[in-house]
Design a protein around this motif. Structure first.
Motif, PDB file in Angstrom:
ATOM      1  N   SER A   1     -20.594   0.090 -79.634  1.00 17.44           N
ATOM      2  CA  SER A   1     -19.907  -0.505 -78.481  1.00 17.44           C
ATOM      3  C   SER A   1     -18.639   0.244 -78.107  1.00 17.44           C
ATOM      4  CB  SER A   1     -19.554  -1.963 -78.795  1.00 17.44           C
ATOM      5  OG  SER A   1     -18.669  -2.017 -79.902  1.00 17.44           O
ATOM      6  N   VAL A   2     -18.361   0.248 -76.826  1.00 16.98           N
ATOM      7  CA  VAL A   2     -17.090   0.721 -76.289  1.00 16.98           C
ATOM      8  C   VAL A   2     -16.506  -0.455 -75.515  1.00 16.98           C
ATOM      9  CG1 VAL A   2     -15.924   2.370 -74.800  1.00 16.98           C
ATOM     10  CG2 VAL A   2     -17.960   3.085 -76.076  1.00 16.98           C
TER      11      VAL A   2
ATOM     12  N   GLY B   1     -23.965   1.153 -84.810  1.00 12.30           N
ATOM     13  CA  GLY B   1     -24.647  -0.106 -85.106  1.00 12.30           C
ATOM     14  C   GLY B   1     -23.900  -1.329 -84.646  1.00 12.30           C
ATOM     15  N   SER B   2     -22.764  -1.152 -83.969  1.00 11.11           N
ATOM     16  CA  SER B   2     -21.909  -2.297 -83.602  1.00 11.11           C
ATOM     17  C   SER B   2     -22.181  -2.854 -82.212  1.00 11.11           C
ATOM     18  CB  SER B   2     -20.433  -1.892 -83.704  1.00 11.11           C
ATOM     19  OG  SER B   2     -20.130  -0.896 -82.717  1.00 11.11           O
ATOM     20  N   ALA B   3     -23.050  -2.294 -81.450  1.00 11.29           N
ATOM     21  CA  ALA B   3     -23.270  -2.773 -80.093  1.00 11.29           C
ATOM     22  C   ALA B   3     -23.672  -4.235 -80.104  1.00 11.29           C
ATOM     23  CB  ALA B   3     -24.354  -1.953 -79.401  1.00 11.29           C
ATOM     24  N   GLY B   4     -22.992  -5.033 -79.249  1.00 16.29           N
ATOM     25  CA  GLY B   4     -23.295  -6.452 -79.156  1.00 16.29           C
ATOM     26  C   GLY B   4     -22.543  -7.289 -80.167  1.00 16.29           C
TER      27      GLY B   4
ATOM     28  N   ASN C   1     -14.477  -6.262 -71.608  1.00 14.32           N
ATOM     29  CA  ASN C   1     -15.739  -5.703 -71.128  1.00 14.32           C
ATOM     30  C   ASN C   1     -16.302  -4.755 -72.182  1.00 14.32           C
ATOM     31  OD1 ASN C   1     -15.390  -7.089 -68.746  1.00 14.32           O
ATOM     32  ND2 ASN C   1     -14.645  -5.312 -67.588  1.00 14.32           N
ATOM     33  N   THR C   2     -17.619  -4.526 -72.132  1.00 10.62           N
ATOM     34  CA  THR C   2     -18.266  -3.672 -73.138  1.00 10.62           C
ATOM     35  C   THR C   2     -19.292  -2.754 -72.490  1.00 10.62           C
ATOM     36  OG1 THR C   2     -18.043  -5.396 -74.821  1.00 10.62           O
ATOM     37  CG2 THR C   2     -19.619  -3.644 -75.274  1.00 10.62           C
TER      38      THR C   2
END
Length: 216
Positions: free
Chosen positions: A155-156, A210-213, A101-102
């Motif tokens: 992202s997490v 900048g890493s989301a997705g 999940n994110t």
């Protein structure tokens, strides 16, 4: 004989007058000395005032130097984004079929200036079992210049609780921007719980700015 007595009396009167005159001269001299002493006291007070003026002048000069130094710093590289300049939001970013999940956390620059942000944010999940700190994913973390009004996300990621049990209930999300110490606490937008682990490590990972997705 009478003439001699008159002469002696006259000499006595003259001597007395001379003595009185000498005493008056001494008193007048003492008065001038006191006056001179008082004048020196006035000069001492004037020197103290001059010293105070010099001190004030020096303080003013130091303030101007400090301001000049601050102005010079502005001509250098873009300053880092500070917590108070950033609006921090979070939303569920989980896509069906993903292994984990994110949650996507977004920084929006509202500081009225361009700023630089790079690396990894600090992320802690508040749970009913205590705080769970996210570990960095290890991806490259290049710097980003965030213009005023622009946004950037990271992202997490965390495992889904498919154990069938209640797991560890998540109650909040604490985010600290890179290279900052001031944190922001948000509502947790992801799944309600994490699976219980064996305590060998944290199941939560944080990606670079900048890493989301992009996954983890």
């Amino acid at each position: 004989m009478r003439v001699n007595k008159l002469t002696i009396a006259a000499l006595a009167v003259v001597a007395g007058l001379s003595l009185t005159a000498c005493q008056n001269d001494d008193t007048a001299g003492t008065g001038r000395s006191d006056s001179s002493s008082s004048s020196k006291g006035s000069h001492s007070g004037g020197s103290a005032q001059d010293t105070a003026k010099d001190s004030a002048g020096n303080d003013s000069g130091e303030g101007q130097d400090t301001a000049a130094g601050t102005g010079s710093a502005k001509n250098g590289a873009t300053g880092k984004c500070r917590t108070d300049e950033l609006e921090v939001t979070a939303q569920d970013g989980t896509i069906g079929g993903d292994e984990d999940n994110t949650v996507a956390v977004t920084f929006t620059n509202g500081g009225g200036r361009d700023c630089s942000i790079a690396g990894f944010a600090g992320v802690d999940l508040k749970t009913n079992a205590g705080t769970v700190s996210a570990e960095r994913s290890g991806e490259p973390a290049p710097a980003t210049v965030l213009k005023d009004g622009e946004s950037v996300s990271f992202s997490v990621s965390y495992p889904a609780n498919d154990t069938g049990g209640s797991g560890v209930r998540v109650t909040g999300l604490v985010v600290t921007p890179p290279n900052e110490t001031k944190s922001v606490t948000l509502d947790w937008p992801g799944a309600a719980s994490l699976p219980v682990t064996d305590g060998s490590g944290t199941p939560v990972r944080v990606g670079p700015i900048g890493s989301a997705g992009q996954g983890s």
